[in-house]
Design a protein around this motif. Structure first.
Motif: not given
Lengths: 280, 281
Positions: A173, A175-176, A197-201, B87, B90, B94, B129-134
């Protein structure tokens, strides 16, 4: 002011070395507080430098076979020394498998914590390695900044998951984003979350369990599903996690909503409290 | 599996759904082409192709066939999106980059379509883990028009034979010169650096040489800075196929065996360095 102590038991020596390694990872400089029964490693960062504080406590009797000290005065029977944590941990690394270790407060042009290590040797002659670690004796008027922090009433207390998993998650995390949200509820759920803005983890830990609430505490009537959150600096959380070796016997996380997070760990007989303030 | 309990929209709403018992079967391959921040993903019913390009001169493609996944469905003929690969990697790692014996990270990947984020659900030991990558607008990728009928020379080597050579490339040399020939020196790698030139020859009958099909002598130079990133794929691979076509374009195909013994391919295309007239150099 006098201080001298000795460790002869190999297990105690290794344990003390591990404690010093942990402290070196958690704080660059720290205060060593010596009192007749206890040793404390204290960090109390100024708000400007991040405001992290740490209180590590160990019973001297569990480590030392000999322990003599004379504080500043009879009423204030304590000594506070400021030192670079790494100097102590580096000195103690040479003590692995040593026969005995002596620690002494000395004055060699300037105050020092002298660590003498008696090493095992095949022949009958013994070898002694001595490290003089420069220290700063902290005057009494500054002691009050270094007292045991009062633990604030937490909105949610929860047991921590396996620290190794938590560490690898926080490492990625970092890193982001440099802003991390810790949230937990009274239903044994803890989430670590970052949002950019790009990602939510979000990493969800569940079935962690909550310690029984302190009697008379207000949080009891709170909806168990409701999350209490705190935003912290990822690097500070990672520093805390990176300092932990092995899994502690007990590890609790206390969250004071939008104010701070307090970690309370028990490694065998060493207790560690670590406070990370919330980001505004 | 706890992943399935995640509240996700109806399966048919997704243009792409893929699940994997061991996320490393995907992340390892993607790391092999991670030399730029962004990648373009194309998914068809056959699998996913991930493309990374640099300087309009080099292109790397990772192919992850549908068979590698435990579940793989694509609703449309093809699904394309651009994503931040750094991203994505990463997120995929995780729960840690190095394998821990006895624990596997499971992955479920969903993409609803143009304009939607790529959703990743990762699970290890009950932790989710839930990731939402635009995702971003896909960019046109280069067509190297590398056609097997135009291939002049082709060599298949065991990767270990090239691994050392690539890790010790003289990076002060601007180019790597590749000589392929039916006659001596058969296959030669040359660099021209500050400390002098170096030549490395592979005999045709070497144990490392799996196949040698060279029909014509070709000497081509490639920018060393563009080829160096392929070392990432090289170290993972067991075999490498080196081909050049009639224009001097280079194709490097790496065969990579994953932890479950399945085979994946990573391919690098590179165009030759243009001859610089003497007066300019």
């Amino acid at each position: 002011m006098k201080f001298r102590a000795k460790i002869v038991d190999a297990a105690c020596l290794n344990h003390f070395t591990r404690v010093s390694t942990m402290i070196a990872k958690l704080a660059k400089t720290c205060t060593l507080r010596i009192s007749p029964d206890k040793l404390n490693f204290v960090l109390s960062d100024k708000v400007a430098s991040g405001g992290v504080s740490m209180w590590c406590e160990l019973e001297q009797a569990n480590f030392f076979s000999e322990f003599q000290m004379e504080g500043v005065s009879a009423e204030n029977n304590e000594i506070y020394l400021e030192l670079t944590s790494e100097n102590l941990s580096r000195a103690l690394k040479t003590a692995q498998n040593a026969r005995a270790l002596k620690v002494k407060l000395t004055n060699k042009h300037f105050p020092c914590l002298t660590v003498s290590i008696e090493l095992l040797s095949v022949s009958s002659s013994s070898r002694v390695v001595t490290h003089d670690i420069p220290v700063k004796v902290i005057p009494r008027r500054l002691w009050r900044d270094l007292q045991e922090p009062t633990v604030p009433a937490a909105d949610v207390s929860i047991y921590l998951p396996v620290l190794k998993t938590m560490k690898s998650v926080v490492e990625k995390m970092k890193n982001i984003s440099n802003h991390l949200i810790i949230e937990a509820n009274l239903n044994g759920e803890l989430n670590l979350r970052i949002e950019t803005e790009l990602v939510s983890v979000t990493t969800h830990f569940k079935d962690l369990g909550n310690p029984p609430p302190a009697s008379g505490h207000a949080s009891q009537d709170h909806d168990p599903e409701r999350m209490t959150e705190v935003h912290v600096d990822v690097r500070k959380l990672l520093q805390f996690l990176a300092g932990q070796q092995g899994n502690p016997a007990k590890a609790t996380c206390n969250i004071v909503s939008n104010k701070m997070v307090h970690f309370d760990l028990l490694h065998e007989d060493v207790s560690l409290q670590y406070f990370i303030p919330a980001l505004s | 599996m706890p992943l399935l309990t995640q509240p996700i929209p109806d399966e048919s709403d997704y243009s792409l759904v893929a699940s994997l018992d061991n996320v490393r079967n995907l992340s390892t391959i993607l790391k092999a082409i991670h030399f730029r921040e962004h990648a373009t993903c194309f998914a068809t019913k056959n699998g996913i192709k991930v493309t990374v390009e640099n300087a309009k001169c080099v292109q790397a493609n990772a192919f992850i066939q549908a068979g590698i996944f435990q579940e793989f469905t694509v609703q449309e003929e093809s699904v394309t999106f651009r994503i931040n690969l750094t991203v994505l990697l990463d997120c995929l790692s995780i729960f840690g980059s190095s394998p821990t014996p006895g624990t596997l990270t499971a992955l479920r990947m969903c993409y609803q379509g143009y304009g939607y984020p790529l959703m990743l659900f990762l699970e290890e030991g009950g932790v989710v883990t839930v990731c939402k990558i635009n995702t971003q607008e896909p960019e046109e990728t280069l067509d190297f028009d590398f056609c097997s009928t135009n291939v002049i020379n082709k060599i298949i080597l065991q990767s270990e034979g090239l691994r050392e050579a690539f890790s010790e490339l003289d990076m002060t040399s601007e180019v790597l010169q590749i000589t392929m020939s039916p006659d001596k020196p058969y296959f030669r790698l040359s660099t021209f650096g500050n400390a002098g030139s170096s030549h490395l020859d592979y005999p045709k009958d070497s144990d490392l040489m799996e196949s040698f099909q060279c029909t014509q002598t070709q000497v081509n130079r490639y920018k060393i800075s563009l080829l160096k990133p392929s070392t990432k794929a090289l170290v993972l691979s067991c075999k490498v196929s080196i081909r050049t076509d009639n224009r001097g374009f280079l194709s490097l195909q790496y065969m990579i065996r994953n932890e479950d013994g399945q085979i994946c391919f990573v391919e690098y295309y590179c165009c030759p360095d243009e001859e610089v007239p003497e007066s300019e150099s």
